[in-house]
Enzyme design. Sequence first.
Site, PDB file in Angstrom:
ATOM      1  CG  ASP A 183     -17.136 -26.647 -83.324  1.00 25.91           C
ATOM      2  OD1 ASP A 183     -17.924 -26.557 -82.374  1.00 25.91           O
ATOM      3  OD2 ASP A 183     -16.264 -27.532 -83.411  1.00 25.91           O
ATOM      4  CD  GLU A 188     -15.879 -25.188 -75.845  1.00 22.60           C
ATOM      5  OE1 GLU A 188     -14.761 -25.731 -75.761  1.00 22.60           O
ATOM      6  OE2 GLU A 188     -16.923 -25.848 -75.983  1.00 22.60           O
TER       7      GLU A 188
HETATM    8  O1  FUB Z   1     -15.479 -29.322 -81.868  1.00 21.93           O
HETATM    9  C1  FUB Z   1     -14.554 -29.501 -80.838  1.00 21.93           C
HETATM   10  C2  FUB Z   1     -14.769 -28.522 -79.751  1.00 21.93           C
HETATM   11  O2  FUB Z   1     -16.072 -28.644 -79.227  1.00 21.93           O
HETATM   12  C3  FUB Z   1     -14.699 -27.080 -80.190  1.00 21.93           C
HETATM   13  O3  FUB Z   1     -13.409 -26.629 -80.448  1.00 21.93           O
HETATM   14  C4  FUB Z   1     -15.389 -26.457 -79.051  1.00 21.93           C
HETATM   15  O4  FUB Z   1     -15.735 -25.120 -79.227  1.00 21.93           O
HETATM   16  C5  FUB Z   1     -16.576 -27.377 -78.883  1.00 21.93           C
HETATM   17  O5  FUB Z   1     -17.614 -27.048 -79.771  1.00 21.93           O
END
Ligand code: FUB
Length: 342
Positions: free
Chosen positions: A32, A242
Site C-alpha cells: 500500500d 478501496e
Molecule cells: O493492507 C491492508 C489492506 O489491504 C489495505 O488497507 C487495502 O487497501 C488492501 O491493500
Amino acid sequence: DLTEEPDSIKDTSANEAKSISKPLVEHIYTADPSAHVFDGKIYIYPSHDIDTGAPENDMGDHFDMKDYHILSMDSIGGQVTDHGVALDIKDVPWAGRQLWAPDAAHKDGKYYLYFPAKDKQDVFRIGVATSTSPAGPFKAEPQPIKNSYSIDPAVFQDTDGSFYMYFGGIWGGQLQRWATGKYDANGSKTDLQKDDEPAISPRVAKLSKNMLEFAEPVKEIKLLDENGKEILGKDHDRRFFEASWVHKYNGKYYFSYSTGDTHFINYAIGDSPYGPFTYKGVVLKPVLGWTNHHSIVEIKGKWYLFYHDVELSGKTPLRNVKVTELHHNADGTIQTIEPYTK
Ligand code: FUB
C-alpha cells in the site's frame, strides 16, 4: 473470496511472470505505498506486512499489521533507507488491531501520518500522528479523527494549499456498514447487495487548518460512467472497492482506486476535488496477490506509480512495494500498465 488469486494471473507463478520492476526492499514485507516528495526527498509510507498466523478470510483478518516503517530514497532507482518503526500500535491509545494502508502530509514544517486501525470495538477509524520529521517517529493523537470511519486515507494537497482526505473501503474495510451514517455491526460483510443501484461511494472531507480534524461533514463522491450515470453495484470491473488516491494533472483531478475482487487500479477524471469523477480506464492490471493498491506522484517532471505485489513471498498478506514510470497521453488519459511480461 480473499484467498483466491485473480483469475488472470492464476496460472502465472512469480517465476514464470517477468515483473516490470523489482521490490524496493526485501528485508521486510511492505504494501500500500503512499509516496510523496518532502524536502526534495522521496518518502514512501507503506503498510508493514507480517505473518501473525491470523486466518485468511473475506474480512481481511490476515492483514494483521502492528507498526509502520517509512522508506526513503534520494531518487528513483537509488538506495532505499528503512527508517525503522515510525509508529507502533501499542502507542495508539484508541487502537485495537490491524494497522492498514497509511498516508502522510506536510504542512508548515510538521508531518502528519494518517492511518486506519480497528478501535477497541473492532470498528475501523482513521487516526493521525504527528512528527517534526517526515521519517518519524510519529506521536499518535489520543483519539481517532472525529467522524472518521473505514479505511485507506489518502491526503491530497490542492494547488491552493487546501488538504482533502479521501477514504473508504468495502468488505473488510466496513464502508458498507455506514450506509445510514451510523455503524451497523450486523451489516453486510461485502457490499450493499443491490446490483442495480449505484455502488458504494468513496468519501472525502476537507481537512481543518491544524490537519487533525475534518473541516466539514464527510461527503460522498460520485463515480460516473461514460454516459454520466453512476457506476452500479454489479459493475465489479469498475466500481470502487478501496485504495483511493488523487493527483492533479493539467488542472484536472484524477481519482484512482482499486476494484478489489476484480483486482484493477482504475481511474476517473473530474473538475473538482469533490468530483464527480468520470471513469476513464485502467491504470494497473491485476498483480500477483489478491490486493492491488497504489499511489501516483510526480518526481522531477516524471510521473510514477508506486504499487505492490507478492513477488517475494507468493502470499497475499506478505507483499512488497515497487515503482514504475507512469505516462499520461496528450489527451490526458493514462497509459495502462501491465505489471508482467512473458
Ligand atoms: O493492507 C491492508 C489492506 O489491504 C489495505 O488497507 C487495502 O487497501 C488492501 O491493500
